[in-house]
Design a protein around this motif. Sequence first.
Motif, PDB file in Angstrom:
ATOM      1  N   ASP A 504     -37.522   5.229   9.302  1.00 40.48           N
ATOM      2  CA  ASP A 504     -36.087   6.049   9.028  1.00 40.48           C
ATOM      3  C   ASP A 504     -36.166   7.017  10.388  1.00 40.48           C
ATOM      4  OD1 ASP A 504     -35.646   4.239   7.105  1.00 40.48           O
ATOM      5  OD2 ASP A 504     -35.980   5.695   5.473  1.00 40.48           O
ATOM      6  N   ARG A 505     -37.263   7.324  10.514  1.00 38.37           N
ATOM      7  CA  ARG A 505     -37.447   8.390  11.645  1.00 38.37           C
ATOM      8  C   ARG A 505     -37.466   8.213  12.856  1.00 38.37           C
ATOM      9  NH1 ARG A 505     -38.554  13.867  10.981  1.00 38.37           N
ATOM     10  NH2 ARG A 505     -40.477  13.761  11.381  1.00 38.37           N
ATOM     11  N   ARG A 511     -35.644   9.663  20.392  1.00 40.36           N
ATOM     12  CA  ARG A 511     -34.662  10.174  21.230  1.00 40.36           C
ATOM     13  C   ARG A 511     -35.223  11.213  21.586  1.00 40.36           C
ATOM     14  NH1 ARG A 511     -30.509  10.631  17.833  1.00 40.36           N
ATOM     15  NH2 ARG A 511     -30.441   8.181  17.721  1.00 40.36           N
ATOM     16  N   ALA A 512     -35.672  12.132  20.702  1.00 40.63           N
ATOM     17  CA  ALA A 512     -36.442  13.305  21.087  1.00 40.63           C
ATOM     18  C   ALA A 512     -37.627  13.281  22.234  1.00 40.63           C
ATOM     19  CB  ALA A 512     -37.104  14.145  20.058  1.00 40.63           C
ATOM     20  N   MET A 513     -38.270  12.220  22.160  1.00 40.13           N
ATOM     21  CA  MET A 513     -39.448  11.983  23.053  1.00 40.13           C
ATOM     22  C   MET A 513     -38.865  11.719  24.430  1.00 40.13           C
ATOM     23  SD  MET A 513     -42.574  10.541  20.657  1.00 40.13           S
ATOM     24  CE  MET A 513     -43.607  10.081  22.423  1.00 40.13           C
ATOM     25  N   VAL A 514     -37.945  10.680  24.545  1.00 38.45           N
ATOM     26  CA  VAL A 514     -37.300  10.300  25.860  1.00 38.45           C
ATOM     27  C   VAL A 514     -36.889  11.710  26.559  1.00 38.45           C
ATOM     28  CG1 VAL A 514     -37.303   7.956  25.375  1.00 38.45           C
ATOM     29  CG2 VAL A 514     -35.424   9.172  25.107  1.00 38.45           C
ATOM     30  N   LEU A 594     -44.333  15.036  21.991  1.00 40.36           N
ATOM     31  CA  LEU A 594     -44.651  14.840  20.547  1.00 40.36           C
ATOM     32  C   LEU A 594     -43.993  15.944  19.769  1.00 40.36           C
ATOM     33  CD1 LEU A 594     -47.812  13.218  21.477  1.00 40.36           C
ATOM     34  CD2 LEU A 594     -45.963  11.956  20.377  1.00 40.36           C
ATOM     35  N   LYS A 595     -43.791  17.262  20.221  1.00 40.85           N
ATOM     36  CA  LYS A 595     -43.123  18.350  19.559  1.00 40.85           C
ATOM     37  C   LYS A 595     -41.841  17.869  18.697  1.00 40.85           C
ATOM     38  CE  LYS A 595     -45.981  22.228  20.667  1.00 40.85           C
ATOM     39  NZ  LYS A 595     -46.065  23.038  21.786  1.00 40.85           N
ATOM     40  N   MET A 596     -41.753  18.364  17.554  1.00 40.79           N
ATOM     41  CA  MET A 596     -40.685  17.984  16.972  1.00 40.79           C
ATOM     42  C   MET A 596     -39.729  19.074  16.698  1.00 40.79           C
ATOM     43  SD  MET A 596     -42.385  15.261  14.204  1.00 40.79           S
ATOM     44  CE  MET A 596     -43.974  16.073  14.269  1.00 40.79           C
TER      45      MET A 596
END
Length: 597
Positions: A504-505, A511-514, A594-596
Amino acid sequence: TQLDLIRNFSIVAHIDHGKSTLADRLIQMTGTVAERDMKAQILDSMDIERERGITIKANTVRIEYPAKDGKTYILNLIDTPGHVDFAYEVSRSMRAVEGSLLVVDASQGVEAQTLANVYHALDAGHEIVPVLNKIDLPAAEPERVKQNIEDVIGLDASDAIAISAKSGLGIPDVLEAIVTRLPAPKGDRDAPLKAMLVDSWYDPYLGVVVMVRIMDGVMKKGDRVRMMQTNAVYGIDKLAVLKPQMVDIAELGPGEIGIFTASIKQVRDTRVGDTITHERGGCTQALPGFKPAQPVVFCGLFPVDANDFEALRDAIEKLSLNDASFSTEMETSAALGFGFRCGFLGLLHLEVIRDRLEREYDLDLITTAPSVVFKLYMKDGEVRDLHNPADMPDLTYVDHIEEPRIKATIMVPDDYLGDILKLCQERRGVQLNLTYAGNRAMVEYDLPLAEVVFDFYDRLKSVTKGYASFDYTISEYREDFLVKMSILVNEEPVDALSIMVHRDRAEARGRAMVEKLKDLIPRHMFKIPIQAAIGARVIARETLSAMRKDVTAKCYGGDATRKKKLLEKQKAGKKRMRQFGKVEIPQEAFIAALKMD
Ligand code: GDP
Ligand code: MG
């Protein structure tokens, strides 16, 4: 030494509440170390500990104290680490002593690690003397904090000692309380030798140094002793106490704490919690063993320059001589070449080791994404530990996946409670409990360790402006809908960037990583697609457009210093670049992606 003239104790506290400063004052006021040799935080001997203000290895010191009753006592202080990653060191050293000073910052009150550490002490059956530190601060509220200790820990704090470890105020009262309020050790001098292995470390000159607490009997230089778990026999070459430098001693009797060396090659041969006895006429019943520390966070370490691989292997071997909780095996990565997969007790442990490798051994390293150990239940009934997302087998062979969960305790002023609940919810947390003590909330969450290992602690600190404190214990493995997400740069998978993530995540993380990678990878002469994918299915995509070669081109006109800076920055960046097919990826990208946020 007579048993009733010995007191063994540790100091428990939340980080920064003044444990090391108090230890310094106790050492100084008893003249244990000559004034000219005294330096701040004398027990925190490793440079990295001193710089970061954290205590990593438990340290010990023997202090002689002439008490008001006219007798001279021997006080053995074991300093324990305050950080959650090193909880195993705390619980092991607690078993070697009978009492604890509970230090609480009188301007702060009880924090998460105060609680965690005091529970270790209570578990070990300690007598506890509460100490309120930093009463020199205008913000100190000793009465409120006394109440706080009683409310949160359930400990009688009416006799708490108010001190300033910084100025020395109240230290004589602490010394007296150690003698009058903490119990003397018990033990039988005439019984067969029974000693507890409390800690061990590698010394380049002496080999492995073993710290012991004698329970029964007497240990002498020249004795032949047996480690009861491994059955190995050694001859004792050197027997000493720590003041805190080594001072040779003829024998150690019941209740005493000291060190020995015995030509032991590596720390792995000494199991903490093991019982040591004489080769002949030894005791038959071992002490209840401790559970060994298990690495919970894994990551890959690769040399930036492939020619440094041998140097890295050497450095890792030397470091693991001294740290049995740090595990390694060789790893090859299509993208990064030869390196090591290393296991750590937590993120701080990882950082400390990586720092030491870079600093003490002068290596430039690429650290891949930290990951936890997943359990793969295969369809054929096999259960596999997955240490590296890159090794994830085809899903058709996997029945289900389990991940480690933790029980986290967070203490926070109630103004910030909303932010904490939101953060924990985002990280797939399940609230277990919420209680209040004054205007501070204590909340317990069940969380996946995978969501915590990376930047949870930093986020927690930043959303609460540093006012939250946090501690955790690993609770169990539990099934969830987990998938492997790969990152493709210019159509090629970068194995070092694969992660395991909840289904689900996955879109949000992908998206955040790319997006991050798009900012972190410098432009090349051609267009570069950056994609996140689950199996063959792309779930997020960005395109890095092509660029002219001259990076200063965008600085129109005259600003020469800015141009120069940019070029220097580019040059420094080069050092930590890594080639992936036709694309160069900087080292920071592996962590930052990898930081969220
Ligand atoms: P530890 O993390 O528990 O070992 O804490 P330290 O002993 O390193 O102390 C943390 C910080 O608090 C340091 O900057 C100390 O100088 C400061 N500190 C310790 N004791 C006192 C005190 O009694 N009064 C004041 N004002 N500061 C203190
Ligand atoms: Mg300290």
